[in-house]
Design a protein around this motif. Structure first.
Motif, PDB file in Angstrom:
ATOM      1  N   ARG A   1       0.112 -12.859   7.172  1.00 50.68           N
ATOM      2  CA  ARG A   1      -0.585 -11.500   7.447  1.00 50.68           C
ATOM      3  C   ARG A   1      -0.100 -10.490   6.880  1.00 50.68           C
ATOM      4  NH1 ARG A   1      -4.743  -9.059   8.097  1.00 50.68           N
ATOM      5  NH2 ARG A   1      -4.947  -7.674   9.525  1.00 50.68           N
ATOM      6  N   ALA A   2       1.276 -10.121   7.100  1.00 53.10           N
ATOM      7  CA  ALA A   2       1.902  -9.244   6.285  1.00 53.10           C
ATOM      8  C   ALA A   2       1.664  -9.108   4.753  1.00 53.10           C
ATOM      9  CB  ALA A   2       3.491  -9.473   6.667  1.00 53.10           C
ATOM     10  N   MET A   3       1.558 -10.391   4.016  1.00 54.03           N
ATOM     11  CA  MET A   3       1.311 -10.008   2.747  1.00 54.03           C
ATOM     12  C   MET A   3      -0.183  -9.873   2.400  1.00 54.03           C
ATOM     13  SD  MET A   3       3.465 -13.469   1.586  1.00 54.03           S
ATOM     14  CE  MET A   3       3.062 -13.869  -0.141  1.00 54.03           C
ATOM     15  N   GLU A   4      -1.139  -9.946   3.284  1.00 56.66           N
ATOM     16  CA  GLU A   4      -2.444 -10.027   3.373  1.00 56.66           C
ATOM     17  C   GLU A   4      -2.552  -8.330   3.428  1.00 56.66           C
ATOM     18  OE1 GLU A   4      -5.071 -12.913   5.291  1.00 56.66           O
ATOM     19  OE2 GLU A   4      -5.189 -11.041   6.572  1.00 56.66           O
ATOM     20  N   LEU A   5      -1.849  -7.523   4.327  1.00 54.29           N
ATOM     21  CA  LEU A   5      -1.951  -6.299   4.653  1.00 54.29           C
ATOM     22  C   LEU A   5      -1.403  -5.370   3.513  1.00 54.29           C
ATOM     23  CD1 LEU A   5      -0.698  -6.213   8.330  1.00 54.29           C
ATOM     24  CD2 LEU A   5      -3.022  -5.887   7.653  1.00 54.29           C
TER      25      LEU A   5
ATOM     26  N   LEU B   1      -0.087  -1.638  -1.436  1.00 52.77           N
ATOM     27  CA  LEU B   1       1.363  -1.324  -1.497  1.00 52.77           C
ATOM     28  C   LEU B   1       1.883  -1.827  -2.715  1.00 52.77           C
ATOM     29  CD1 LEU B   1       2.695  -2.057   2.177  1.00 52.77           C
ATOM     30  CD2 LEU B   1       1.629  -0.011   0.995  1.00 52.77           C
ATOM     31  N   THR B   2       2.634  -1.141  -3.437  1.00 50.47           N
ATOM     32  CA  THR B   2       3.571  -1.362  -4.763  1.00 50.47           C
ATOM     33  C   THR B   2       4.790  -2.010  -4.229  1.00 50.47           C
ATOM     34  OG1 THR B   2       4.653   0.636  -4.720  1.00 50.47           O
ATOM     35  CG2 THR B   2       2.384   0.779  -5.792  1.00 50.47           C
ATOM     36  N   PRO B   3       5.599  -2.790  -5.544  1.00 49.63           N
ATOM     37  CA  PRO B   3       6.722  -3.244  -5.182  1.00 49.63           C
ATOM     38  C   PRO B   3       7.814  -2.319  -4.833  1.00 49.63           C
ATOM     39  CG  PRO B   3       5.887  -4.302  -7.255  1.00 49.63           C
ATOM     40  CD  PRO B   3       4.726  -2.987  -6.861  1.00 49.63           C
ATOM     41  N   ASP B   4       7.323  -0.918  -5.314  1.00 50.48           N
ATOM     42  CA  ASP B   4       8.401   0.112  -4.680  1.00 50.48           C
ATOM     43  C   ASP B   4       8.192   0.504  -3.413  1.00 50.48           C
ATOM     44  OD1 ASP B   4       9.239   0.630  -7.166  1.00 50.48           O
ATOM     45  OD2 ASP B   4       8.271   2.336  -7.802  1.00 50.48           O
TER      46      ASP B   4
ATOM     47  N   LEU C   1       8.098   6.651   0.562  1.00 51.90           N
ATOM     48  CA  LEU C   1       7.266   5.342   0.520  1.00 51.90           C
ATOM     49  C   LEU C   1       7.507   4.242   1.604  1.00 51.90           C
ATOM     50  CD1 LEU C   1       8.810   4.617  -3.132  1.00 51.90           C
ATOM     51  CD2 LEU C   1       6.543   4.967  -2.561  1.00 51.90           C
ATOM     52  N   ALA C   2       8.618   4.349   2.461  1.00 46.29           N
ATOM     53  CA  ALA C   2       8.922   3.161   3.682  1.00 46.29           C
ATOM     54  C   ALA C   2       7.787   3.683   4.651  1.00 46.29           C
ATOM     55  CB  ALA C   2      10.186   3.300   3.981  1.00 46.29           C
ATOM     56  N   ALA C   3       7.747   5.152   4.845  1.00 45.83           N
ATOM     57  CA  ALA C   3       6.939   5.409   5.846  1.00 45.83           C
ATOM     58  C   ALA C   3       5.325   5.087   5.671  1.00 45.83           C
ATOM     59  CB  ALA C   3       6.946   7.037   5.884  1.00 45.83           C
ATOM     60  N   GLU C   4       4.891   5.284   4.132  1.00 37.74           N
ATOM     61  CA  GLU C   4       3.666   4.903   3.879  1.00 37.74           C
ATOM     62  C   GLU C   4       3.279   3.218   3.772  1.00 37.74           C
ATOM     63  OE1 GLU C   4       3.572   8.041   0.039  1.00 37.74           O
ATOM     64  OE2 GLU C   4       3.034   6.116  -0.301  1.00 37.74           O
ATOM     65  N   ALA C   5       4.414   2.498   3.720  1.00 39.59           N
ATOM     66  CA  ALA C   5       4.298   1.159   3.867  1.00 39.59           C
ATOM     67  C   ALA C   5       4.307   0.704   5.411  1.00 39.59           C
ATOM     68  CB  ALA C   5       5.525   0.736   3.180  1.00 39.59           C
ATOM     69  N   LYS C   6       4.916   1.325   6.148  1.00 38.88           N
ATOM     70  CA  LYS C   6       4.999   1.156   7.707  1.00 38.88           C
ATOM     71  C   LYS C   6       3.620   1.233   8.288  1.00 38.88           C
ATOM     72  CE  LYS C   6      10.059   1.163   8.073  1.00 38.88           C
ATOM     73  NZ  LYS C   6      10.976   1.672   8.630  1.00 38.88           N
TER      74      LYS C   6
END
Ligand code: SAM
Length: 368
Positions: free
Chosen positions: A246-250, A256-259, A292-297
């Motif tokens: 599910r995490a990978m799907e989201l 989301l980028t590798p960064d 970046l972390a905030a965007e990913a979260k």
């Protein structure tokens, strides 16, 4: 044959072998006759002891000086501690002992042999790192009808200090579920399939597991520093876990980028978490990483945690400043018996040395 050499020649030969290695490309095993409490080996020459001593009052080997026939379990524990003192001398500081030991019924009560050995060893300065329970489905038939048949033994892992060689990653690749999780201290495999004519069979799997965990493949012949595995966290997750899928799907859907993933991994569970690869040099995460972390979260919600324990991969092995050609790690079995430890060690590309009181137990001075 080493057994035919005079004692001093034997020690010289063992000394040269342990210091310089056999000097050939393939791993070798050296077989010596001697007492486990007085080994014909130099100090600091061995990386791992894997052994199965005679258990207390189980089998009389009929040789002078044998261990196992002591009058009491306490005396037996003392004898094993005497062995451990000698093994401490021959072990390098990064070394370990894996001692396979079982209990004995004496006057219908368990004698608590493994516990006695552990306590005596700890009192003598050893660190007891694990009491591994080796369980087996089958075993020797037991006549008793008023208790359960014994179906386990112990493998006690002891070290000289807290800084010993240990490759949990390599071990968990072979014996874990492949996702880097700690496989735990219960070993389940049967004795029967390894059993030959020998009355005290020692499964190769005990040796394999101990070697994978605690015997370096290579080390510096000058400073003795083992080569350590270097791992790196990837962005890959264990796809067997539904939460990971599910995490990978989201992450995919949210673009989301590798960064982004690296930023999540750098900041960890909390934003104040320790930085790993991406740092601004102050030990704190940079503004950019935090953003970046905030965007990913925001995209992943609670699933961001999945990426904080993403799979790791091996990227290499440490070098040594001495810049000398490495030598193989050395495994010692001081109660060698039929040589299961030596054969397994050689197969796993380690050098090995075996010692036994009984000359008949020796298949040859040097074999591969
Ligand atoms: C349980 S067997 C080892 C089995 C071995 N792991 C194998 O795979 O064949 C114990 C061995 O310890 C040896 N032994 C007994 N007392 C000893 C001592 N004081 N020093 C060295 N070897 C000893 C015996 O001769 C016997 O070969």
């Amino acid at each position: 044959m080493a057994s035919e050499l005079a004692a001093s020649d034997e020690i010289d030969a063992a000394d040269a072998w342990c210091r310089e290695g056999p000097g050939r490309n393939l791993p070798h095993a050296l077989v010596l006759q001697g007492d486990a409490r007085d080994l014909p080996l130099p100090d600091d020459s061995v990386d791992l002891v894997v052994t199965s001593p005679p258990y207390w009052r189980k089998r009389d080997y009929g040789i002078l000086g044998q261990i196992g026939q002591e009058a009491t379990a306490a005396e037996y524990a003392d004898a094993i501690v005497e062995c451990l003192r000698e093994w401490r001398r021959v072990l390098r500081p990064s070394g370990s002992v894996f001692l396979n030991i079982g209990d004995t019924y004496h006057r219908r009560s368990l004698a608590n042999v493994p516990a006695r050995v552990e306590m005596a060893a700890a009192d003598d300065g050893w660190m007891v790192r694990n009491r591994i329970v080796w369980t087996k489905d089958g075993g020797m038939p037991e006549p008793a009808r008023n208790r359960l048949a014994n179906r386990h033994e112990f493998v006690i892992h002891m070290t000289l200090s807290g800084t010993y060689y240990y490759d949990l990653f390599g071990y968990s690749e072979a014996y874990g579920n492949g996702n880097g999780a700690n496989p735990g201290d219960v070993w389940q495999f049967n004795q029967a399939r390894h059993m030959g004519d020998h009355l005290a069979p020692f499964p190769t799997e005990v040796v394999e597991r101990a070697i994978l965990l605690a015997c370096p493949g290579e080390l510096c012949p000058v400073c003795g520093e083992p080569r350590q595995r270097i791992t790196r966290r990837t962005a890959r997750l264990d796809e067997r876990r539904p939460q990971a899928r599910r995490a990978m799907e989201l992450a995919r859907e949210g673009g989301l980028t590798p960064d982004h993933i690296a930023a999540v991994q750098a900041t960890g569970i909390s934003d104040a978490g320790k930085a790993l690869l991406i740092q601004n040099g102050t030990g704190r995460n940079s503004k950019r990483v935090k953003q970046l972390a905030a965007e990913a979260k925001a995209v992943l919600g609670g699933y961001f945690r999945e990426f904080t324990f993403a799979l790791r991969e091996t990227v290499g092995w440490t070098e040594c400043e001495c810049r000398q050609p490495f030598r193989r790690g050395v495994v010692l079995d001081p109660f060698m018996g039929t040589g299961t430890t030596l054969k397994t060690a050689v197969r796993m590309n380690r050098d090995a040395v075996g010692v036994d009181l009984a000359p008949t137990a020796m298949p040859g001075a040097l074999f591969r």
